[in-house]
Design a protein around this motif. Structure first.
Motif, mmCIF file in Angstrom:
data_model
loop_
_atom_site.group_PDB
_atom_site.id
_atom_site.type_symbol
_atom_site.label_atom_id
_atom_site.label_comp_id
_atom_site.label_asym_id
_atom_site.label_seq_id
_atom_site.Cartn_x
_atom_site.Cartn_y
_atom_site.Cartn_z
ATOM 1 N N ASP A 69 0.839 -1.196 0.000
ATOM 2 C CA ASP A 69 0.000 0.000 0.000
ATOM 3 C C ASP A 69 0.875 1.247 0.000
ATOM 4 O OD1 ASP A 69 -2.118 1.687 0.077
ATOM 5 O OD2 ASP A 69 -2.493 1.459 2.229
ATOM 6 N N VAL A 70 1.350 1.609 -1.187
ATOM 7 C CA VAL A 70 2.153 2.817 -1.335
ATOM 8 C C VAL A 70 1.464 3.700 -2.381
ATOM 9 C CG1 VAL A 70 4.366 3.780 -2.005
ATOM 10 C CG2 VAL A 70 4.289 1.625 -0.746
ATOM 11 N N LYS A 71 1.073 4.887 -1.955
ATOM 12 C CA LYS A 71 0.390 5.795 -2.873
ATOM 13 C C LYS A 71 1.403 6.527 -3.745
ATOM 14 C CE LYS A 71 -3.600 6.520 0.155
ATOM 15 N NZ LYS A 71 -4.409 7.511 0.906
ATOM 16 N N VAL A 72 1.149 6.502 -5.038
ATOM 17 C CA VAL A 72 2.036 7.177 -5.987
ATOM 18 C C VAL A 72 1.213 8.204 -6.761
ATOM 19 C CG1 VAL A 72 3.565 6.909 -7.962
ATOM 20 C CG2 VAL A 72 3.495 5.133 -6.199
ATOM 21 N N ASP A 73 1.611 9.459 -6.667
ATOM 22 C CA ASP A 73 0.920 10.532 -7.379
ATOM 23 C C ASP A 73 1.332 10.495 -8.853
ATOM 24 O OD1 ASP A 73 -0.125 12.883 -8.406
ATOM 25 O OD2 ASP A 73 0.322 14.046 -6.605
ATOM 26 N N ALA B 76 5.363 -2.480 -14.267
ATOM 27 C CA ALA B 76 6.381 -1.501 -13.869
ATOM 28 C C ALA B 76 5.923 -0.696 -12.659
ATOM 29 C CB ALA B 76 6.697 -0.572 -15.043
ATOM 30 N N LEU B 77 4.649 -0.328 -12.614
ATOM 31 C CA LEU B 77 4.115 0.411 -11.465
ATOM 32 C C LEU B 77 4.168 -0.441 -10.193
ATOM 33 C CD1 LEU B 77 1.038 2.324 -12.963
ATOM 34 C CD2 LEU B 77 3.018 3.348 -11.808
ATOM 35 N N ARG B 78 3.867 -1.733 -10.347
ATOM 36 C CA ARG B 78 3.930 -2.637 -9.195
ATOM 37 C C ARG B 78 5.362 -2.745 -8.680
ATOM 38 N NH1 ARG B 78 1.335 -6.815 -11.272
ATOM 39 N NH2 ARG B 78 3.096 -8.222 -11.594
ATOM 40 N N THR B 79 6.299 -2.806 -9.603
ATOM 41 C CA THR B 79 7.713 -2.874 -9.222
ATOM 42 C C THR B 79 8.151 -1.578 -8.551
ATOM 43 O OG1 THR B 79 8.152 -4.334 -11.116
ATOM 44 C CG2 THR B 79 10.056 -3.293 -10.071
ATOM 45 N N ARG C 62 6.261 0.520 -6.871
ATOM 46 C CA ARG C 62 5.691 0.556 -5.515
ATOM 47 C C ARG C 62 6.510 -0.317 -4.562
ATOM 48 N NH1 ARG C 62 0.642 0.335 -8.401
ATOM 49 N NH2 ARG C 62 -0.480 2.318 -8.209
ATOM 50 N N ALA C 63 6.954 -1.469 -5.065
ATOM 51 C CA ALA C 63 7.764 -2.356 -4.219
ATOM 52 C C ALA C 63 9.082 -1.686 -3.830
ATOM 53 C CB ALA C 63 8.036 -3.671 -4.944
ATOM 54 N N LYS C 64 9.671 -0.941 -4.781
ATOM 55 C CA LYS C 64 10.930 -0.251 -4.475
ATOM 56 C C LYS C 64 10.716 0.882 -3.476
ATOM 57 C CE LYS C 64 13.903 -1.189 -8.411
ATOM 58 N NZ LYS C 64 14.892 -0.603 -9.318
ATOM 59 N N LEU C 65 9.636 1.596 -3.636
ATOM 60 C CA LEU C 65 9.325 2.658 -2.682
ATOM 61 C C LEU C 65 9.018 2.066 -1.310
ATOM 62 C CD1 LEU C 65 7.097 4.923 -4.961
ATOM 63 C CD2 LEU C 65 9.398 5.454 -4.120
ATOM 64 N N TYR C 66 8.312 0.940 -1.319
ATOM 65 C CA TYR C 66 8.007 0.264 -0.060
ATOM 66 C C TYR C 66 9.286 -0.232 0.614
ATOM 67 C CZ TYR C 66 5.372 -2.779 3.117
ATOM 68 O OH TYR C 66 4.835 -3.372 4.225
ATOM 69 N N GLN C 67 10.254 -0.654 -0.220
ATOM 70 C CA GLN C 67 11.537 -1.118 0.313
ATOM 71 C C GLN C 67 12.225 -0.013 1.110
ATOM 72 O OE1 GLN C 67 12.983 -3.812 0.622
ATOM 73 N NE2 GLN C 67 15.175 -3.486 0.831
ATOM 74 N N GLN C 68 12.127 1.215 0.649
ATOM 75 C CA GLN C 68 12.740 2.320 1.375
ATOM 76 C C GLN C 68 12.120 2.476 2.761
ATOM 77 O OE1 GLN C 68 12.379 5.780 -1.155
ATOM 78 N NE2 GLN C 68 14.124 5.193 -2.420
ATOM 79 N N ILE C 69 10.821 2.155 2.864
ATOM 80 C CA ILE C 69 10.140 2.261 4.152
ATOM 81 C C ILE C 69 10.616 1.172 5.101
ATOM 82 C CG2 ILE C 69 7.890 2.125 5.302
ATOM 83 C CD1 ILE C 69 6.657 3.218 2.703
ATOM 84 N N ILE C 70 10.737 -0.070 4.595
ATOM 85 C CA ILE C 70 11.056 -1.196 5.487
ATOM 86 C C ILE C 70 12.552 -1.344 5.742
ATOM 87 C CG2 ILE C 70 9.009 -2.439 4.727
ATOM 88 C CD1 ILE C 70 10.798 -4.270 3.106
#
Length: 417
Positions: free
Chosen positions: A261-265, A317-320, A322-330
């Motif tokens: 659950d990562v929101k991307v504008d 690509a969008l799913r990937t 989001r996963a990379k952005l989520y990685q920064q969080i975790i």
């Protein structure tokens, strides 16, 4: 242990229930010790005895009529945690008693007439030793807190590095990507190629894959980092260049929980399309089906050319992304959980050199645990040899975790109601 004077049960984690002085020394932990060696440590025995006694106490309390519904639910959860640990502990103790009896019998069997009986006893002892080793590993797996993302699927990225000569980096990157693809097949996982950028002479510049299945991240989380290769290039070099060359490639392993659950504008994205490159498919190099997405605030860029449809590639690509952005969080959470183990198992950073593949000596060295494995071809085949190396890392991590938590017990303050 968990029941205080006022009669209220306070649950504790599996690794914070006992308090005693430990004699572990981090200097001695630089070298690898296996589960069996850790099992024999006096501090571990005392700790497991404490958990075993607590289990008996929990069982006794559950049979009592004086506890309320809340305490009963808490006790049942604690019982479920302790039951497999207490069972494994008692099973190892029983197996060790059998080994001692066999050893005593073997000392008495020294005549020729008893040679056959001695051989049978030694075979039985060997079987019991293997059983104890397996149970010790199982026991410590039960003790170690599971990482939040161990059961997650992953996104695997491989990228060729620099070399002192030739194109061994691109070739090695291709071999490594194929190794992980074969390993996914060996583990019955699903391996979907998301992006593939081949080199001109048969190697690989960069590739991304989505791997799904049981406990994928748990097995691959220590593969992230820089892998070094040392080999003599087979072709394409003059005689004066026929020497050992050193190159690198990097691996990134990103956990991908089912719900990211990562929101991307959309305003923060730059989306480019281009013609796909790589093997297979009539659409390759004929339509602008490949998609590149750049997240402007962070500079993160992802590509996908897996599908013929541009829209499908955009979704992947969008799913990937989001996963990379989520990685920064975790990443912060992971670094906090492993802060005390960085020196042993590394930081999982892309820049960290974790393993060397020396083709001239037919040796793979994992620098984090000072472990050498022979037969590079077997390891690169992505089957049993690689699985053995990965499990060696997992066992080391489990031992480090148990040791670290036990060392911290002496610093815990006594609790009250």
């Amino acid at each position: 242990v968990g029941l205080h004077n006022c009669g209220f049960w306070r649950p504790k984690s599996l690794l914070d229930a006992a308090r005693f002085t430990l004699s572990f020394n981090s200097r001695h932990r630089k070298t690898h010790q296996d589960s069996r060696a850790l099992w024999k440590h006096e501090a571990v025995q005392k700790y497991l005895e404490t958990l075993s006694k607590e289990y008996q106490q929990v069982i006794h309390l559950l049979n009592a009529d004086s506890i309320n519904d809340f305490e009963q639910r808490t006790l049942r959860r604690r019982c479920a945690d302790l039951s497999p640990i207490a069972a494994a502990f008692q099973e190892i103790k029983e197996a060790e008693r059998e080994v001692q009896e066999l050893e005593a019998m073997c000392r008495e069997l020294d005549s020729r007439d008893e040679k056959q009986l001695l051989e049978l006893a030694l075979e039985e002892k060997e079987t019991l030793d293997k059983k104890i080793n397996m149970l010790c590993r199982k026991l410590f797996q039960l003790l170690v807190p599971k990482e939040k993302y161990d059961r997650s699927h992953v996104i695997l990225e491989v990228t060729a590095g620099r070399t002192t000569g030739g194109d061994i980096c691109q070739q090695f990157t291709k071999e490594m990507f194929e190794m992980y693809q074969n390993y996914a097949d060996y583990k019955h996982w699903t391996f979907d190629i998301v992006n593939y950028m081949p080199a001109e002479i048969g190697g690989l510049h960069h590739a991304t894959a989505h791997i799904s299945g049981d406990d994928v991240y748990r097995h691959l989380k220590y593969e992230g980092g820089t892998h070094r290769v040392q080999r003599i290039p087979e072709t394409g070099l003059s005689s004066r260049m026929q020497r050992i060359h050193t190159g690198t490639m990097s691996v990134i392993v990103l956990p991908q929980p089912e719900e990211v659950d990562v929101k991307v504008d959309p305003k923060d994205l730059r989306i480019d399309t281009f013609r796909a490159k790589g093997a297979g498919g009539q659409h390759v190099n004929k339509t602008d089906s490949a998609v590149r997405i750049v997240h402007l605030p962070t500079g993160l860029a992802v590509e996908c050319q897996q599908e013929r449809s541009q829209q499908m590639n955009k979704e992947i690509a969008l799913r990937t992304l989001r996963a990379k952005l989520y990685q920064q969080i975790i990443e912060k959470q992971l670094s906090q959980e492993q802060s005390a183990r960085k020196l042993q198992l590394g930081t999982r950073a892309q820049s960290e050199r974790i393993r060397t593949y020396n083709f001239t000596q037919d040796r793979v060295t994992d620098h984090r645990i000072s472990y050498d494995a022979r037969n590079i071809k077997e390891i690169l085949s992505g089957k049993e040899a690689l699985d053995k190396l990965i499990n060696r890392l997992l066992e080391f991590a489990e031992i480090e975790a148990v040791t670290e938590y036990l060392e911290n017990l002496q610093a815990l303050e006594g609790g009250g109601c």
